[in-house]
Scaffold this active site. Structure first.
Site, short mmCIF file in Angstrom:
data_model
loop_
_atom_site.label_atom_id
_atom_site.label_comp_id
_atom_site.label_asym_id
_atom_site.label_seq_id
_atom_site.Cartn_x
_atom_site.Cartn_y
_atom_site.Cartn_z
N GLU A 138 -24.07 40.90 -33.70
CA GLU A 138 -23.30 42.08 -33.29
C GLU A 138 -23.53 43.25 -34.26
O GLU A 138 -23.64 44.40 -33.84
CB GLU A 138 -21.81 41.73 -33.22
CG GLU A 138 -21.02 42.63 -32.30
CD GLU A 138 -19.76 41.94 -31.76
OE1 GLU A 138 -19.89 41.09 -30.88
OE2 GLU A 138 -18.67 42.25 -32.25
N GLU A 179 -26.83 44.70 -33.42
CA GLU A 179 -26.72 45.44 -32.16
C GLU A 179 -26.05 46.80 -32.40
O GLU A 179 -26.51 47.83 -31.89
CB GLU A 179 -25.89 44.59 -31.18
CG GLU A 179 -25.80 45.16 -29.78
CD GLU A 179 -24.94 44.29 -28.85
OE1 GLU A 179 -24.10 43.51 -29.35
OE2 GLU A 179 -25.10 44.40 -27.63
N CYS A 194 -15.88 38.99 -27.91
CA CYS A 194 -15.55 37.57 -28.10
C CYS A 194 -14.23 37.15 -27.47
O CYS A 194 -13.99 35.96 -27.31
CB CYS A 194 -15.61 37.19 -29.57
SG CYS A 194 -14.69 38.29 -30.64
N SER A 196 -20.47 44.49 -26.16
CA SER A 196 -21.57 43.78 -26.83
C SER A 196 -22.19 42.71 -25.92
O SER A 196 -21.49 42.02 -25.17
CB SER A 196 -21.03 43.12 -28.10
OG SER A 196 -21.98 42.22 -28.62
N LYS A 220 -10.02 30.79 -23.11
CA LYS A 220 -11.30 30.16 -23.46
C LYS A 220 -11.68 29.10 -22.42
O LYS A 220 -12.86 28.81 -22.23
CB LYS A 220 -11.23 29.54 -24.86
CG LYS A 220 -11.21 30.57 -25.98
CD LYS A 220 -12.61 31.06 -26.30
CE LYS A 220 -12.60 32.25 -27.23
NZ LYS A 220 -13.88 32.96 -27.32
N GLU A 268 -13.42 31.14 -19.93
CA GLU A 268 -14.72 31.59 -20.45
C GLU A 268 -15.76 30.47 -20.39
O GLU A 268 -16.89 30.67 -19.94
CB GLU A 268 -14.55 32.07 -21.90
CG GLU A 268 -15.85 32.55 -22.53
CD GLU A 268 -15.72 32.86 -24.02
OE1 GLU A 268 -14.62 32.78 -24.58
OE2 GLU A 268 -16.75 33.17 -24.63
N GLU A 278 -22.06 32.18 -15.51
CA GLU A 278 -23.14 32.88 -16.25
C GLU A 278 -23.24 32.44 -17.71
O GLU A 278 -24.18 32.79 -18.40
CB GLU A 278 -23.00 34.40 -16.13
CG GLU A 278 -21.75 35.02 -16.68
CD GLU A 278 -20.58 34.98 -15.71
OE1 GLU A 278 -20.47 34.04 -14.89
OE2 GLU A 278 -19.74 35.88 -15.80
N CYS A 309 -6.41 35.96 -32.44
CA CYS A 309 -6.35 34.56 -31.97
C CYS A 309 -5.24 33.75 -32.61
O CYS A 309 -4.80 32.76 -32.03
CB CYS A 309 -7.66 33.85 -32.24
SG CYS A 309 -8.98 34.51 -31.25
FE1 HC1 Z 1 -10.90 33.11 -31.60
FE2 HC1 Z 1 -13.37 33.49 -31.80
S1 HC1 Z 1 -11.84 34.22 -33.29
S2 HC1 Z 1 -12.12 34.35 -30.08
O1 HC1 Z 1 -9.75 34.31 -31.63
O2 HC1 Z 1 -14.40 35.07 -31.86
O3 HC1 Z 1 -9.92 31.53 -29.32
O4 HC1 Z 1 -9.61 31.33 -33.61
O5 HC1 Z 1 -12.62 30.71 -31.72
O6 HC1 Z 1 -15.18 32.30 -29.73
O7 HC1 Z 1 -14.75 32.10 -34.09
C1 HC1 Z 1 -10.21 32.09 -30.23
C2 HC1 Z 1 -10.01 32.00 -32.83
C3 HC1 Z 1 -12.38 31.86 -31.72
C4 HC1 Z 1 -14.56 32.71 -30.59
C5 HC1 Z 1 -14.32 32.66 -33.21
#
Ligand code: HC1
Ligand code: SF4
Length: 562
Positions: free
Chosen positions: A277, A280, A297, A317, A356, A359, A364, A501
């Site tokens: 990132e 980028e 993220c 991103s 998550k 996700e 994709e 998070c």
């Molecule tokens: Fe997260 Fe991440 S910080 S998004 O908050 O970018 O869920 O803890 O795992 O993928 O590393 C969550 C936390 C986590 C991702 C990272």
């Protein structure tokens, strides 16, 4: 500032907004369903009623304190009134407590016990309503809803999404979505903040525990865990530890006892994200195009951007989240000959986040049709698995994560708190590797619990402007300002959940600002304890770029390009 008399005792107040806050500060636990200090006051549940010296009842959550005011919190009249409310709520509630997943953590159950409800005198009137379990993250059971409206306000006031609302009237009143659709079919971003405030089992995490057990019991599967940064400072709360207490070693030990074959740290994935990132961003700054760059993220933010601001998607991103990057790296690594014992590799991510799950299931994010993260287990689900298996969490000896991904950096771990992504990226840019440079970055404005933060940094003679937001409502406000030309940024970090998070909806409840502050403190403590502070100083990362990622760097990006 003033004084009140509560239950005959003189109590001082300062900046408390309502009598309820003064009462609670005085150590009196007045029960409430619809009051959350971080949401607007609704005053619907009437549980917080108090009596003034003339015998009138007032809702303490919506009445500001007044100097010299005298109130009583537990008179016979109030006791009867609270019992009646509970009985009416229970009359229309699906009371299968013994099998309800919320049992033992349910506010309705807890308060019914506290106010001494022994039987419900009224008959059930409502007919059973269908349960919505179509979505990947949240199950909505209207039969458990007590109409407190907490979820409605969380969805609107924290996320600005507003897919839940009251519908119908009188005894038909319901909390539902437009046209009573599944959360899957409306613009829900799976953040789960509605479930964080829900007092009953009306909104629950969609659990993957049984699927995890199935994989763990299958001898033909190699089950690999990756643990997100924020889990380590919160899971202990389910075992009586203080928020912020660092339990990484115990989590690793517990996962091994549960039968996981390999245990890794998602912070390694975060180190990869930082590098990808940061590069980028620098590339875009040099080209002066597609700025600001938004972080990618947080899956709830990503979905929100797709739905609400599709024109901004080229500014988001191309990096996959650390969870997805690391899933892809793990799958690639275990594909290599020395690991292939004809076993199917199953990656289970332990996450603080309900989104998550969504996700990981996005088509994709699969490579050649194969999911890179096969399952997501939230912090709460892992705590349940630990309890179900009779593992005494607090007595576990700390264990270390496995090689070949055994090293993590502080930069990767601070991802778990709002501002952490930005701070980690800034560390990567800074040439100086000393403590004062690190301190300078930490004071740049990226840290803290404010909903919108700003930081500037001088990088290679350029001033880079960074925005950090948590809560999608805050993100929306910032986006509008940018669109109106009132603000200009190079990079914007967006996390949907309060505090990042650490405040994810998969974490133990209750959650409030104080709990989140302690969890954040825990995260920064982990960072302090780690010898490696920068992502590019992590030897694991170097080994990966020269190893499995050598000709495969594209697997770290959403469009498959680099
Ligand atoms: Fe997260 Fe991440 S910080 S998004 O908050 O970018 O869920 O803890 O795992 O993928 O590393 C969550 C936390 C986590 C991702 C990272
Ligand atoms: Fe709203 Fe988030 Fe709940 Fe969906 S998961 S209904 S977006 S609060």
């Amino acid at each position: 500032m003033g004084t009140m008399i509560i239950d005959g005792q003189l109590v001082e107040y300062t900046d408390e907004k309502n009598i309820l806050a003064v009462i609670r500060r005085a150590g009196i636990e007045l029960p409430t369903f619809c009051y959350h200090s971080e949401l607007s006051v609704y005053g619907a549940c009437r549980m917080c009623m108090v009596e003034d010296k003339w015998g009138s009842t007032i809702t303490s959550c919506s009445t500001p304190p007044k100097d010299g005011m005298e109130v009583w919190t537990n008179t016979d009249k109030l006791k009867k009134h609270r019992k009646m409310i509970l009985e009416l709520l229970l009359a229309n509630h699906d009371r299968d407590c013994t099998t309800c997943e919320k049992s033992g953590r349910c506010k309705l159950q807890e308060i019914a016990l506290k106010v001494g409800v022994k039987k419900v005198r009224f008959g059930q009137e409502k007919k059973e309503m269908p349960i919505d379990d179509l979505g990947p993250s949240i199950i909505r059971n209207p039969n458990k809803c007590i109409l407190c409206g907490d979820c409605v306000r969380a969805c609107q006031e924290i996320q600005g999404v507003g897919v839940l609302d009251f519908a119908y009237r009188g005894s038909n009143l319901q909390v539902t979505t437009a046209f009573n659709k599944s959360l899957q079919e409306v613009d829900c971003v799976n953040c789960g903040q509605c479930r964080v405030v829900c007092p009953t089992g009306a909104l629950m995490i969609k659990k993957d525990i049984d699927r995890a057990y199935e994989a763990l019991q299958n001898k033909n599967k190699r089950v690999i865990a990756q643990i997100a940064p924020a889990v380590r400072v919160a899971i202990g709360e389910d075992f009586g530890l203080q928020p912020g207490q660092i339990s990484m070693g115990k989590i690793v030990a517990a996962l091994r006892k549960l039968g996981f074959d390999q245990v890794f740290d998602t912070a390694v994935g975060a180190d990869l994200t930082v590098i990808e990132e940061a590069e980028e961003l620098m590339d875009r700054i040099q080209r002066k195009e597609k700025l600001p760059l938004f972080s990618s993220c947080c899956p709830s933010w990503f979905k929100y951007a797709e739905q609400k601001h599709p024109e901004l998607m080229e500014n988001v991103s191309s990096c996959l989240s650390p969870m997805q990057m690391f899933g892809a790296v793990i799958k690639e690594q275990f594909k290599k000959e020395k690991f292939s014992e004809e076993k199917e590799n199953i990656v289970i991510a332990i996450m603080p986040c309900t989104a998550k799950k969504y996700e990981a299931a996005r088509p994709e994010n699969a490579i050649n049709g194969e999911r890179q993260v096969d399952m997501v287990i939230t912090t709460q689900e892992l705590a349940i698995m630990i309890q179900e298996n009779g593992i005494v969490f607090n007595e576990l000896e700390d264990e270390a994560i496995d090689m070949p991904f055994g090293f993590t950096s502080g930069a990767g771990v601070i991802f778990g708190v709002s501002g952490g992504v930005s701070e980690a990226v800034l560390r990567y840019y800074y040439k100086e590797r000393n403590a004062s440079a690190l301190k300078g970055i930490s004071y740049s404005g990226v840290r803290g619990m404010e909903g919108v933060k700003e930081a500037t940094a001088e990088i290679d003679g350029r001033t880079v402007r960074i925005g950090v937001v948590h809560g999608l409502k805050n993100a929306e406000k910032l986006i509008r300002k940018i669109k109106r030309g009132e603000e200009k940024f190079d990079f914007i970090e967006v996390m949907a959940c309060p505090g990042g998070c650490i405040g994810g909806a998969g974490q133990p409840i209750p959650q409030n600002e104080n709990v989140r502050k302690l969890r954040a403190k825990g995260i920064y403590k982990v960072d302090k304890s780690l010898p490696i502070k920068r992502s590019d100083d992590n030897p694991t990362i170097d080994a990966l770029y020269n190893g499995v990622l050598n000709s495969n760097r594209h697997i770290l990006h959403r469009d498959g390009k680099h």
